[in-house]
Design an enzyme around this catalytic site. Structure first.
Site, mmCIF file in Angstrom:
data_model
loop_
_atom_site.group_PDB
_atom_site.id
_atom_site.type_symbol
_atom_site.label_atom_id
_atom_site.label_comp_id
_atom_site.label_asym_id
_atom_site.label_seq_id
_atom_site.Cartn_x
_atom_site.Cartn_y
_atom_site.Cartn_z
ATOM 1 N N ARG A 162 0.955 -1.197 -0.027
ATOM 2 C CA ARG A 162 0.082 0.119 0.005
ATOM 3 C C ARG A 162 1.042 1.295 0.089
ATOM 4 O O ARG A 162 0.538 2.188 -0.671
ATOM 5 C CB ARG A 162 -0.773 -0.046 1.256
ATOM 6 C CG ARG A 162 -1.874 -0.900 1.185
ATOM 7 C CD ARG A 162 -2.764 -1.426 2.365
ATOM 8 N NE ARG A 162 -3.731 -2.382 2.289
ATOM 9 C CZ ARG A 162 -3.776 -3.605 2.230
ATOM 10 N NH1 ARG A 162 -2.607 -4.174 1.821
ATOM 11 N NH2 ARG A 162 -4.998 -4.220 2.007
ATOM 12 N N SER B 48 -12.770 -9.731 2.345
ATOM 13 C CA SER B 48 -11.312 -9.623 1.844
ATOM 14 C C SER B 48 -10.720 -8.233 1.922
ATOM 15 O O SER B 48 -11.439 -7.533 1.267
ATOM 16 C CB SER B 48 -11.418 -10.157 0.366
ATOM 17 O OG SER B 48 -10.402 -9.805 -0.202
ATOM 18 N N ASP C 128 -3.757 -15.669 7.191
ATOM 19 C CA ASP C 128 -2.647 -15.929 6.610
ATOM 20 C C ASP C 128 -1.678 -16.854 7.431
ATOM 21 O O ASP C 128 -0.782 -17.583 7.143
ATOM 22 C CB ASP C 128 -1.848 -14.548 6.322
ATOM 23 C CG ASP C 128 -2.445 -13.901 5.214
ATOM 24 O OD1 ASP C 128 -3.059 -14.653 4.442
ATOM 25 O OD2 ASP C 128 -2.085 -13.026 4.849
ATOM 26 N N ARG D 9 3.851 -19.966 2.585
ATOM 27 C CA ARG D 9 3.676 -20.006 4.223
ATOM 28 C C ARG D 9 3.363 -21.430 4.512
ATOM 29 O O ARG D 9 3.636 -21.740 5.462
ATOM 30 C CB ARG D 9 2.256 -19.289 4.361
ATOM 31 C CG ARG D 9 2.588 -17.887 4.113
ATOM 32 C CD ARG D 9 1.547 -17.019 5.185
ATOM 33 N NE ARG D 9 1.283 -15.757 4.467
ATOM 34 C CZ ARG D 9 1.896 -14.593 4.783
ATOM 35 N NH1 ARG D 9 3.074 -14.964 5.582
ATOM 36 N NH2 ARG D 9 1.929 -13.544 4.359
HETATM 37 C C1 S3P Z 1 -4.174 -8.848 2.315
HETATM 38 C C2 S3P Z 1 -5.242 -9.864 2.399
HETATM 39 C C3 S3P Z 1 -5.759 -11.122 2.662
HETATM 40 C C4 S3P Z 1 -4.370 -11.575 2.999
HETATM 41 C C5 S3P Z 1 -3.136 -11.391 2.049
HETATM 42 C C6 S3P Z 1 -2.714 -9.826 2.235
HETATM 43 C C7 S3P Z 1 -3.891 -7.603 1.954
HETATM 44 O O1 S3P Z 1 -6.327 -11.592 1.606
HETATM 45 O O2 S3P Z 1 -4.568 -13.246 2.827
HETATM 46 O O3 S3P Z 1 -2.057 -12.059 2.189
HETATM 47 O O4 S3P Z 1 -2.832 -7.062 2.060
HETATM 48 O O5 S3P Z 1 -5.044 -7.025 1.687
HETATM 49 P P1 S3P Z 1 -7.733 -11.513 1.164
HETATM 50 O O6 S3P Z 1 -8.180 -10.060 1.075
HETATM 51 O O7 S3P Z 1 -8.105 -12.042 -0.296
HETATM 52 O O8 S3P Z 1 -8.299 -12.210 2.461
#
Ligand code: S3P
Length: 457
Positions: free
Chosen positions: A41, A184, A335, A409
């Protein structure tokens, strides 16, 4: 640019880890690298801002380098300020300053990169094609394609737009209220990023709250995000993001720290402190699950880094027991389940996880792949459609070859499980550890974990 023509990329990516059993207690302090979600981000917002942003604590994993390279390919100047690539200076081009890249944008293995960039590219008045490696090309994209299409972007891709490569022709977006079917943060963030460019106020609702780093970081760049009592997240469009006055500092990644927390809990006599890791409630599900399993975790030196809470977490070995995971904790630990499965296999009694079908569409099908690897190592685990039921044992038998299927992972979780096996575990296709945690093996060795890289056979 990497070549992803070879279908074997995800399933045969090389790199064998030889792990376990631990030769004695694990001891020491560990500083894990920067947070992966926030690193993505930070590059995106700094590139889209007016002005120059310095970022410190950046994770130099392959996934985040893919995001940085994507902006370089679209005309953003990025200077690396140290050899380790943990500090960088980004010369933002403004919301409308990106240029079409000469070639396909390559997200590598990074789901967060491709899904968030779908929102960014939807706002551009040029067309882009974005793709990734063989694993990413199998992952579902409809969850982000549907909302940006509703906002007015044209998206073409395999399986009606569900699969990479995606060609996104953007510009002239209108705001929507997106009610996401999946919990998500990637979907939420995609819609919010597209919303920067839309006419009207963009709103997002999610079935359960997810990590909120986008909402916390946008205000650093002068863009407010509102979160209503009922959880609705809203964002007004803007002409400008502004580089912050101060550098953006990224805290250490709790998802990386969790591997050592589990290892220290499992190896008798261990005492390990994870320094200054993110404890944002939306990332802290792993600690809630481990505490409910009886882990001995102590929070020390609470502070904040940027807009994020951090603390040291001291972990002492403790007799873990089984439990039923609270469905509300699932997105907050999403995760960490591969390594929490490893903990459960070595805990006392039964561990039950349900409501976690999302694990099947991560870098691998993490329910199937972990079940296969743990069974091969001697564990007792039954796969369920949306989770697993695990009966804990005092030790794994080990003396096994397991396949991480190119999923970082899975490889690290099996290296942790191996610390309490009777014989070593050889973990194949583990090279993807470099996507999120390039110095995992060195740090693991520094506290006494028995793990090393072998030559590929
Ligand atoms: C993430 C959101 C999660 C996570 C990924 C990182 C993020 O995925 O599993 O490793 O940085 O927004 P989802 O949004 O698909 O759950």
């Amino acid at each position: 640019m990497r070549n992803h023509d070879d279908e074997s990329d995800a399933m045969n990516v090389g790199g064998i880890l030889i792990a376990g059993p631990a030769k004695g207690p694990l001891r020491g302090d560990i500083i894990v690298p920067g947070d992966k979600s926030m690193s993505h981000r930070s590059v995106m917002l700094a590139s889209l801002a007016d002005g120059v942003t310095e970022i410190h604590g950046f994770l130099p994993g392959e996934d985040n380098i893919s995001t940085a390279q994507m902006f370089i390919d679209m005309g953003v100047k990025i200077e690396w300020l140290n050899d380790e690539k943990t500090s960088l200076r980004i010369h933002g081009v403004g919301l409308h300053g990106l240029k079409a890249a000469d070639a396909v944008l390559d997200a590598g293995n990074a789901g967060t990169c491709v899904r968030l960039m779908t929102g960014v590219l939807a706002g551009q008045d040029f067309a882009s094609t974005i793709s990734g490696d063989a694993s990413l090309c199998k992952r579902p994209m409809r969850r982000v394609v549907d909302p940006v299409r509703k906002m007015g972007a044209q998206v073409d891709g395999g399986d009606g737009g569900n699969l990479l490569p995606l060609t996104i022709s953007g510009g002239k977006l209108k705001a929507i209220q997106h009610v996401s079917e999946v919990a998500s943060a990637q979907v939420k963030s995609c819609v919010l990023l597209a919303g920067l460019y839309a006419e009207g106020v963009t709103r997002v609702n999610e079935p359960k709250p997810t990590r909120d780093h986008t909402e916390r970081m946008l205000p650093l760049f002068g863009q407010p995000v509102e979160v209503a009592e009922d959880g609705t997240i809203s964002l007004a469009p803007t002409d400008q993001l502004s580089a912050p006055d101060h550098a953006v500092d990224i805290p250490a990644d709790p998802s990386s720290a969790c591997f050592f927390a589990v290892a220290a809990s499992l190896v008798p006599g261990s005492d390990v402190t994870l320094k200054s890791i993110g404890i944002n409630a939306r990332r802290d599900g792993w600690r809630r699950v481990m505490k409910a399993m009886g882990a001995d975790l102590t929070l020390l030196n609470e502070a904040s880094v940027g807009k994020e809470p951090v603390a040291d977490v001291r972990v002492r070995a403790g007799g873990l027991h089984g439990m039923v995971v609270d469905a509300n904790d699932v997105p907050d630990a999403i995760d960490e389940f591969p390594v929490l499965f490893a903990a459960a296999c070595l805990a006392d009694g039964e561990f039950v996880l349900a409501d976690a079908a999302e694990l099947r569409v991560k870098e691998s099908d993490r329910i199937a792949v972990m079940a296969q690897a743990l069974l091969a190592a001697g564990a007792s685990i039954a796969e369920k459609a949306d989770g697993a039921v695990i009966q804990g044992l005092p030790a794994l038998s080990g003396n096994a070859d397991v396949d991480a299927h190119g999923d970082h992972r899975i490889a690290m979780a099996m290296a942790v499980a191996a610390q309490r096996a009777k014989g070593e575990i050889r973990i194949h296709n583990a090279a993807a550890i470099a996507t999120s945690f390039p110095n995992f093996v060195a740090l693991a060795q520094s506290i006494g974990m028995n793990v090393c890289w072998a030559e590929d056979d």
